[in-house]
Design an enzyme around this catalytic site. Structure first.
Site, PDB file in Angstrom:
ATOM      1  N   SER A 135      44.219   4.585  23.372  1.00 31.17           N
ATOM      2  CA  SER A 135      43.929   3.372  22.604  1.00 31.17           C
ATOM      3  C   SER A 135      45.232   2.597  22.475  1.00 31.17           C
ATOM      4  O   SER A 135      46.321   3.147  22.669  1.00 31.17           O
ATOM      5  CB  SER A 135      43.414   3.763  21.212  1.00 31.17           C
ATOM      6  OG  SER A 135      43.440   2.672  20.315  1.00 31.17           O
ATOM      7  N   TYR A 148      43.732   8.921  13.291  1.00 34.08           N
ATOM      8  CA  TYR A 148      43.442   8.367  14.614  1.00 34.08           C
ATOM      9  C   TYR A 148      44.738   8.010  15.344  1.00 34.08           C
ATOM     10  O   TYR A 148      44.921   8.349  16.519  1.00 34.08           O
ATOM     11  CB  TYR A 148      42.562   7.131  14.452  1.00 34.08           C
ATOM     12  CG  TYR A 148      41.975   6.592  15.735  1.00 34.08           C
ATOM     13  CD1 TYR A 148      40.759   7.050  16.207  1.00 34.08           C
ATOM     14  CD2 TYR A 148      42.633   5.604  16.456  1.00 34.08           C
ATOM     15  CE1 TYR A 148      40.199   6.545  17.371  1.00 34.08           C
ATOM     16  CE2 TYR A 148      42.096   5.093  17.631  1.00 34.08           C
ATOM     17  CZ  TYR A 148      40.872   5.571  18.085  1.00 34.08           C
ATOM     18  OH  TYR A 148      40.344   5.061  19.244  1.00 34.08           O
TER      19      TYR A 148
END
Length: 253
Positions: A135, A148
């Site tokens: 990401s 995350y």
């Protein structure tokens, strides 16, 4: 958007985790269109089976949080796409420790164990492609996403180690780093972000999610799938240890 097909992986066997929906499903379809036999791995066993039937692949209903079961696993795959993920949006001082551990387990420990399980087959055959769906948060941080961001940063490091160790054996390892992708996971975040930032939901995209992007739209899953298919192909043989951003310019700042 038309399907992307990369020549050269006909007959290869691929495994995509979190493959039943979203980015994972787009990767499954791109790899299958390129000629690979794709194993769709997902905790949603029915969804995985349905997509596998659609693309002529096979399915694996698996809960990757049960990491003890992965420690003795052997994977006879040529292409491994580590994609499965979850999200939790919360201030650090309120972040649930159990949720933090679950996110790191699913998004860092499980990929490590799957890479570990796949490498012997890849080394024996002199070919392997490890593709980690990271990401922009593997390269940049955002508030309220401690687990995350930590997991994706760890995945970046794991990917680079696999690149260095795998290179002499014909195995490459790379990360794909999209910004916000049009998936159910992102759509569910909108309400969470609105609550965390104290703003209406209709302001979240413009003022939070896309605030740092030069291109003001969500990434389409098929765009990620196309890049994954290319990284799986022989054309990417000299690409390893890299992180490919697809974030509309977010990380250019």
């Amino acid at each position: 958007m038309p399907e992307f097909a990369a020549a050269g992986i006909e007959g290869r066997r691929a495994l995509v985790t979190g493959g039943a929906s979203g980015i994972g499903a787009a990767c499954v379809r791109s790899l299958a269109a390129s000629g690979a036999h794709v194993v769709v791995a997902d905790v949603d066993a029915d969804g995985a089976a349905a997509l596998a039937a659609e693309v002529g692949g096979s399915s694996w209903g698996v809960d990757l949080l049960e990491v003890a079961e992965l420690e003795t696993l052997t994977l006879d795959v040529d292409i491994l796409v580590n994609n499965a993920g979850i999200q939790r949006v919360s201030p650090l001082e309120e972040f649930d420790p159990a949720a933090f551990r679950s996110i790191l387990t699913l998004m860092l420990e499980a990929p490590f164990l799957l890479v570990r399980a796949a490498l012997p087959h890849m080394y024996e055959n002199g070919f392997g492609r490890i593709i980690n769906v990271s990401s922009v948060h593997g390269l940049r941080a955002s508030p309220f996403k401690a687990a995350y961001v930590a997991a994706k940063h760890g995945l970046e490091g794991l990917s680079k180690v696999a690149a260095l160790e795998g290179g002499p054996h014909g195995v490459t390892s790379n990360c794909v780093n999209p910004g916000y992708v049009r998936t159910p996971l992102v759509e569910r975040q909108i309400a969470d972000q609105a609550e965390a930032h104290g703003i209406p939901e209709d302001e979240v995209l413009a003022t939070v999610m896309l605030a740092e992007s030069a291109i003001k739209r969500l990434v389409e899953p098929e765009e990620v799938g196309a890049l994954v298919a290319w990284l799986a192909s022989p054309h990417s043989a000299m690409v390893t240890g890299a992180s490919y951003t697809m974030d509309g310019g977010w990380s250019a700042r």
